[in-house]
Structure formats: C-alpha cells, structure tokens
Design a protein around this motif. Structure first.
Motif, PDB file in Angstrom:
ATOM      1  N   THR A   2       0.836  -1.189   0.000  1.00  0.00           N
ATOM      2  CA  THR A   2       0.000   0.000   0.000  1.00  0.00           C
ATOM      3  C   THR A   2       0.872   1.239   0.000  1.00  0.00           C
ATOM      4  O   THR A   2       1.939   1.261   0.589  1.00  0.00           O
ATOM      5  N   TYR A   4       0.940   5.280   1.129  1.00  0.00           N
ATOM      6  CA  TYR A   4       0.321   6.153   2.116  1.00  0.00           C
ATOM      7  C   TYR A   4       0.782   7.581   1.885  1.00  0.00           C
ATOM      8  O   TYR A   4       1.904   7.816   1.430  1.00  0.00           O
ATOM      9  N   ASP A   6       0.525  11.572   3.909  1.00  0.00           N
ATOM     10  CA  ASP A   6       0.057  12.374   5.038  1.00  0.00           C
ATOM     11  C   ASP A   6      -0.452  13.719   4.511  1.00  0.00           C
ATOM     12  O   ASP A   6      -0.224  14.073   3.359  1.00  0.00           O
ATOM     13  N   VAL A  64      -3.364   5.957   0.408  1.00  0.00           N
ATOM     14  CA  VAL A  64      -4.255   6.002   1.565  1.00  0.00           C
ATOM     15  C   VAL A  64      -3.862   7.184   2.443  1.00  0.00           C
ATOM     16  O   VAL A  64      -2.689   7.343   2.793  1.00  0.00           O
ATOM     17  N   ILE A  66      -3.322   9.110   5.712  1.00  0.00           N
ATOM     18  CA  ILE A  66      -3.110   8.841   7.135  1.00  0.00           C
ATOM     19  C   ILE A  66      -2.363  10.023   7.747  1.00  0.00           C
ATOM     20  O   ILE A  66      -1.790  10.842   7.022  1.00  0.00           O
ATOM     21  N   LEU A  71       2.129   7.577   9.525  1.00  0.00           N
ATOM     22  CA  LEU A  71       2.968   7.369   8.348  1.00  0.00           C
ATOM     23  C   LEU A  71       4.369   6.934   8.772  1.00  0.00           C
ATOM     24  O   LEU A  71       4.899   5.948   8.250  1.00  0.00           O
ATOM     25  N   ARG A  74       4.296   3.337  10.177  1.00  0.00           N
ATOM     26  CA  ARG A  74       4.209   2.303   9.131  1.00  0.00           C
ATOM     27  C   ARG A  74       5.514   2.170   8.347  1.00  0.00           C
ATOM     28  O   ARG A  74       5.922   1.070   7.997  1.00  0.00           O
TER      29      ARG A  74
END
Length: 91
Positions: A2, A4, A6, A64, A66, A71, A74
């Motif tokens: 995935t 991500y 921010d 995605v 977040i 962030l 992950r």
C-alpha cells in the motif's frame, strides 16, 4: 502493498508538502511516484515530497490518507525508515 500519504502540513519553498511512502518496497514507491509524474529529485531518502496541489492526484491514484505520526510508524514497521544523515543499508 500500500502507498500512504500524510496531509500537506509541511512548509517549504513557499508551498505546503505531503510525504508519500510505501509499506512494501522502494521499487513500488518509485514506480508510483513516476506514474504521478514526480521528478526523481522529489525522493528524500525514504519518501517522496508531494506538493499540496498534487495531493488529490496521489489519493485518486490509490494512496491512503493517514496522519504524519502513523505514516512514520508504518514506514518504520516496514523496515524502510531512513532518518536524515543515516546512510541506506548496504546490500
């Protein structure tokens, strides 16, 4: 696997910026950034800096949304975090 992103909360060069990361590999991240039209100079060790006017494009492409702390969490959990002034691990 995935991507991500921010929120664009980071000021620089008269703009606001987001960070785009992968939780799988730098190869995935580089491919996604290239598809978004990000120049290679936007890569900053473990993420791409994305200007606020491209944020919606990244989300539309599947990134995605977040928060910044999540962030980093992950990125670290994936083993891909490279803090400033720390060289990349040698192969």
């Amino acid at each position: 696997m995935t991507l991500y992103i921010d929120p664009p909360n980071w000021p620089g060069h008269g703009r606001m910026w987001s960070h785009l990361i992968s939780d799988a590999s730098f190869e995935e991240l580089h491919a996604a950034a290239a598809a978004l039209g990000c120049p290679p100079r936007a890569f900053d060790g473990d993420h791409y800096d994305i200007p606020s006017d491209r944020y919606a494009d990244a989300v539309a492409a599947g990134a995605v949304e977040i928060g910044s702390k999540e962030l980093v969490r992950r990125l670290t959990a994936a083993g891909l975090r490279r803090p400033k002034r720390r060289p990349a691990p040698s192969a």
